[in-house]
Design a protein around this motif. Structure first.
Motif, mmCIF file in Angstrom:
data_model
loop_
_atom_site.group_PDB
_atom_site.id
_atom_site.type_symbol
_atom_site.label_atom_id
_atom_site.label_comp_id
_atom_site.label_asym_id
_atom_site.label_seq_id
_atom_site.Cartn_x
_atom_site.Cartn_y
_atom_site.Cartn_z
ATOM 1 N N PRO A 47 0.850 -1.194 0.000
ATOM 2 C CA PRO A 47 0.000 0.000 0.000
ATOM 3 C C PRO A 47 0.886 1.245 0.000
ATOM 4 O O PRO A 47 1.916 1.290 0.660
ATOM 5 C CB PRO A 47 -0.796 -0.128 1.289
ATOM 6 N N ALA B 83 -1.542 7.598 -1.735
ATOM 7 C CA ALA B 83 -2.083 7.809 -3.077
ATOM 8 C C ALA B 83 -1.510 9.035 -3.778
ATOM 9 O O ALA B 83 -1.367 9.040 -4.999
ATOM 10 C CB ALA B 83 -3.604 7.899 -3.009
ATOM 11 N N ARG C 225 -3.615 4.676 -9.745
ATOM 12 C CA ARG C 225 -4.038 4.499 -8.352
ATOM 13 C C ARG C 225 -5.170 3.480 -8.325
ATOM 14 O O ARG C 225 -6.256 3.726 -8.825
ATOM 15 C CB ARG C 225 -4.540 5.821 -7.771
ATOM 16 N N TRP C 226 -4.913 2.327 -7.732
ATOM 17 C CA TRP C 226 -5.914 1.275 -7.632
ATOM 18 C C TRP C 226 -6.316 1.111 -6.178
ATOM 19 O O TRP C 226 -5.482 1.132 -5.283
ATOM 20 C CB TRP C 226 -5.367 -0.046 -8.164
ATOM 21 N N TYR C 227 -7.600 0.940 -5.966
ATOM 22 C CA TYR C 227 -8.154 0.723 -4.635
ATOM 23 C C TYR C 227 -8.864 -0.622 -4.647
ATOM 24 O O TYR C 227 -9.385 -1.046 -5.676
ATOM 25 C CB TYR C 227 -9.135 1.842 -4.273
ATOM 26 N N ASN D 275 -10.021 1.678 -10.384
ATOM 27 C CA ASN D 275 -9.033 2.702 -10.676
ATOM 28 C C ASN D 275 -9.693 4.068 -10.513
ATOM 29 O O ASN D 275 -10.784 4.294 -11.018
ATOM 30 C CB ASN D 275 -8.544 2.533 -12.115
ATOM 31 N N SER D 276 -8.996 4.976 -9.813
ATOM 32 C CA SER D 276 -9.579 6.299 -9.581
ATOM 33 C C SER D 276 -9.349 7.240 -10.751
ATOM 34 O O SER D 276 -9.768 8.394 -10.693
ATOM 35 C CB SER D 276 -9.010 6.910 -8.300
ATOM 36 N N PRO E 50 -6.691 12.203 -5.104
ATOM 37 C CA PRO E 50 -6.991 11.388 -3.919
ATOM 38 C C PRO E 50 -7.282 12.269 -2.711
ATOM 39 O O PRO E 50 -6.713 13.361 -2.586
ATOM 40 C CB PRO E 50 -5.718 10.585 -3.707
ATOM 41 N N ALA F 83 -5.246 9.227 1.797
ATOM 42 C CA ALA F 83 -5.667 8.021 1.084
ATOM 43 C C ALA F 83 -4.472 7.129 0.769
ATOM 44 O O ALA F 83 -3.370 7.601 0.497
ATOM 45 C CB ALA F 83 -6.393 8.391 -0.203
ATOM 46 N N CYS G 178 -3.401 3.751 -1.639
ATOM 47 C CA CYS G 178 -3.840 2.970 -2.795
ATOM 48 C C CYS G 178 -2.861 1.838 -3.057
ATOM 49 O O CYS G 178 -1.868 1.687 -2.363
ATOM 50 C CB CYS G 178 -3.982 3.864 -4.024
ATOM 51 N N ARG G 179 -3.157 1.067 -4.063
ATOM 52 C CA ARG G 179 -2.288 -0.025 -4.495
ATOM 53 C C ARG G 179 -1.646 0.370 -5.818
ATOM 54 O O ARG G 179 -2.220 1.106 -6.614
ATOM 55 C CB ARG G 179 -3.106 -1.303 -4.691
#
Length: 162
Positions: free
Chosen positions: A78, A81, A89-91, A100-101, A106, A110, A112-113
């Motif tokens: 993690p 973000a 940015r993947w959640y 994906n945002s 963000p 935040a 993200c992955r």
């Protein structure tokens, strides 16, 4: 009705409402989903294939997206973000589905992955395309530089008639 062997057909409000497309027939939204997956980088190996990157051979954390494609994420990584470029940015929701945002900023704090694609040692930076807007600026600058060089070369070739 609770018997699992009964077909579950939902009637649609038209004369052919009792008909459903047979399995394997392309659905109208499939091209859109495929384009979204390519744009967002959700091009991970589909099950039953193992979640292994085809470029470097490392194992990633494969997650399904809301449009049914899979993304290969860096395992156990993690990241804040704001440190990850837009579109990367993947959640992961509580049900395990990744999303994906895109270009959305963000919220503060935040996490993200990171998709494996931007950390893959088997890809060159040109193949990754981290900052799409900067890639577009570079391409435009390259075109402008070529035009300028062509104009200067043309001026040098023409004799002075004045």
């Amino acid at each position: 009705m609770g018997d699992s062997s009964e077909p579950s057909i939902i009637p649609l409000p038209d004369p052919d409402g009792h008909r459903q497309a047979p399995p394997g027939v392309p659905q109208p939204w499939e091209k859109t989903d495929r384009a979204q997956a390519a744009m967002e980088g959700a091009t991970g190996p589909e099950p039953p294939a193992p979640p292994v990157c085809p470029n470097c051979g490392l194992v990633g954390d494969r997650r399904v997206t809301y449009y049914g494609w899979h993304v290969l994420l860096e395992p156990d990584m993690p990241v804040p973000a704001h440190m990850v470029p837009a579109w990367h940015r993947w959640y992961v929701d509580s049900n395990g589905t990744a999303w994906n945002s895109r270009a959305d900023e963000p919220p503060p704090g935040a996490v993200c992955r990171v998709p494996h694609r931007i950390a893959c040692p088997g890809l060159r930076l040109e193949e990754i395309g981290l900052w799409r807007w900067l890639d577009a600026v570079r391409a435009e600058n390259a075109r402008r530089a070529w035009r300028k060089a062509d104009e200067e070369a043309a001026r040098e070739r023409l004799p002075d008639a004045g």
